[in-house]
Design a protein around this motif. Structure first.
Motif, PDB file in Angstrom:
ATOM      1  N   PRO A 156     -20.809  30.533  36.775  1.00 43.60           N
ATOM      2  CA  PRO A 156     -21.781  29.736  36.005  1.00 43.60           C
ATOM      3  C   PRO A 156     -21.256  28.356  35.600  1.00 43.60           C
ATOM      4  CG  PRO A 156     -21.824  31.995  35.255  1.00 43.60           C
ATOM      5  CD  PRO A 156     -20.658  31.873  36.200  1.00 43.60           C
ATOM      6  N   ALA A 157     -19.977  28.248  35.263  1.00 42.72           N
ATOM      7  CA  ALA A 157     -19.410  26.949  34.892  1.00 42.72           C
ATOM      8  C   ALA A 157     -19.447  25.992  36.078  1.00 42.72           C
ATOM      9  CB  ALA A 157     -17.979  27.119  34.395  1.00 42.72           C
ATOM     10  N   LEU A 158     -19.161  26.498  37.268  1.00 38.87           N
ATOM     11  CA  LEU A 158     -19.200  25.665  38.464  1.00 38.87           C
ATOM     12  C   LEU A 158     -20.631  25.285  38.821  1.00 38.87           C
ATOM     13  CD1 LEU A 158     -16.579  27.614  40.609  1.00 38.87           C
ATOM     14  CD2 LEU A 158     -16.211  25.508  39.313  1.00 38.87           C
ATOM     15  N   GLN A 159     -21.546  26.219  38.673  1.00 40.49           N
ATOM     16  CA  GLN A 159     -22.941  25.976  39.025  1.00 40.49           C
ATOM     17  C   GLN A 159     -23.587  24.951  38.099  1.00 40.49           C
ATOM     18  OE1 GLN A 159     -24.394  30.026  39.096  1.00 40.49           O
ATOM     19  NE2 GLN A 159     -24.004  30.221  41.289  1.00 40.49           N
ATOM     20  N   ARG A 160     -23.132  24.878  36.858  1.00 34.51           N
ATOM     21  CA  ARG A 160     -23.659  23.857  35.925  1.00 34.51           C
ATOM     22  C   ARG A 160     -23.373  22.447  36.438  1.00 34.51           C
ATOM     23  NH1 ARG A 160     -22.172  27.529  31.831  1.00 34.51           N
ATOM     24  NH2 ARG A 160     -20.114  26.613  31.634  1.00 34.51           N
ATOM     25  N   GLY A 177     -21.914  23.064  41.726  1.00 34.70           N
ATOM     26  CA  GLY A 177     -20.992  23.653  42.700  1.00 34.70           C
ATOM     27  C   GLY A 177     -21.011  25.155  42.694  1.00 34.70           C
ATOM     28  N   ASP A 178     -20.073  25.716  43.426  1.00 32.08           N
ATOM     29  CA  ASP A 178     -19.928  27.170  43.497  1.00 32.08           C
ATOM     30  C   ASP A 178     -18.561  27.469  44.098  1.00 32.08           C
ATOM     31  OD1 ASP A 178     -20.500  29.864  43.269  1.00 32.08           O
ATOM     32  OD2 ASP A 178     -22.432  29.706  44.278  1.00 32.08           O
ATOM     33  N   VAL A 179     -18.193  28.739  44.116  1.00 34.19           N
ATOM     34  CA  VAL A 179     -16.939  29.174  44.711  1.00 34.19           C
ATOM     35  C   VAL A 179     -17.211  30.364  45.612  1.00 34.19           C
ATOM     36  CG1 VAL A 179     -16.332  30.679  42.753  1.00 34.19           C
ATOM     37  CG2 VAL A 179     -14.533  29.823  44.276  1.00 34.19           C
ATOM     38  N   GLN A 197     -17.683  24.998  46.916  1.00 36.33           N
ATOM     39  CA  GLN A 197     -18.886  24.603  47.632  1.00 36.33           C
ATOM     40  C   GLN A 197     -19.733  23.673  46.784  1.00 36.33           C
ATOM     41  OE1 GLN A 197     -20.344  28.611  48.418  1.00 36.33           O
ATOM     42  NE2 GLN A 197     -19.613  28.428  50.528  1.00 36.33           N
ATOM     43  N   GLY A 198     -20.714  23.057  47.428  1.00 44.10           N
ATOM     44  CA  GLY A 198     -21.618  22.149  46.727  1.00 44.10           C
ATOM     45  C   GLY A 198     -20.869  20.945  46.196  1.00 44.10           C
ATOM     46  N   ALA A 199     -21.233  20.503  45.011  1.00 36.87           N
ATOM     47  CA  ALA A 199     -20.612  19.328  44.412  1.00 36.87           C
ATOM     48  C   ALA A 199     -19.114  19.529  44.194  1.00 36.87           C
ATOM     49  CB  ALA A 199     -21.294  18.994  43.081  1.00 36.87           C
ATOM     50  N   CYS A 200     -18.701  20.764  43.972  1.00 35.56           N
ATOM     51  CA  CYS A 200     -17.278  21.041  43.747  1.00 35.56           C
ATOM     52  C   CYS A 200     -16.450  20.870  45.018  1.00 35.56           C
ATOM     53  CB  CYS A 200     -17.079  22.461  43.205  1.00 35.56           C
ATOM     54  SG  CYS A 200     -17.710  22.676  41.537  1.00 35.56           S
ATOM     55  N   GLY A 201     -17.055  21.043  46.168  1.00 29.58           N
ATOM     56  CA  GLY A 201     -16.329  20.946  47.420  1.00 29.58           C
ATOM     57  C   GLY A 201     -15.786  19.565  47.705  1.00 29.58           C
TER      58      GLY A 201
END
Length: 73
Positions: free
Chosen positions: A14-18, A21-23, A39-43
Motif C-alpha cells: 500500500p505504501a508503494l501504491q500510494r 508503484g508496486d513490488v 514496478q510502476g512509478a517505483c521502477g
C-alpha cells in the motif's frame, strides 16, 4: 519462507501504491537473498535503491527469519 515473504510484501505494497508503484517478488535463494522488481512509478524512481534497502529489506529482515538481503532486478 516464500509465504512469509508474500505476506510481508502485502503489508508494504500500500505504501508503494500510494506513490504509483508496486513490488513484485521474483525469488529467494538458499543464502536468504530475495530478488524483487519495483514496478510502476517505483521502477524508474531515483530513490528505488533506497526503497529496496530501507523499506523492503528492513521490513523483510525484521519479519522473515533467514532473509539476509533484498536486491532489485
Amino acid at each position: 519462507m516464500e509465504d512469509m515473504i508474500f505476506k510481508t510484501l502485502e503489508k508494504i505494497r500500500p505504501a508503494l501504491q500510494r506513490d504509483g508503484g508496486d513490488v513484485k517478488f521474483i525469488d529467494v535463494n538458499n543464502e536468504g537473498v530475495v530478488r524483487v522488481q519495483l514496478q510502476g512509478a517505483c521502477g524508474n524512481c531515483p530513490g528505488a535503491l533506497m526503497t529496496i534497502k530501507m523499506l523492503i529489506e528492513q521490513t523483510l529482515k525484521n519479519e522473515v527469519p533467514g532473509v539476509k538481503e533484498v536486491v532489485g532486478v
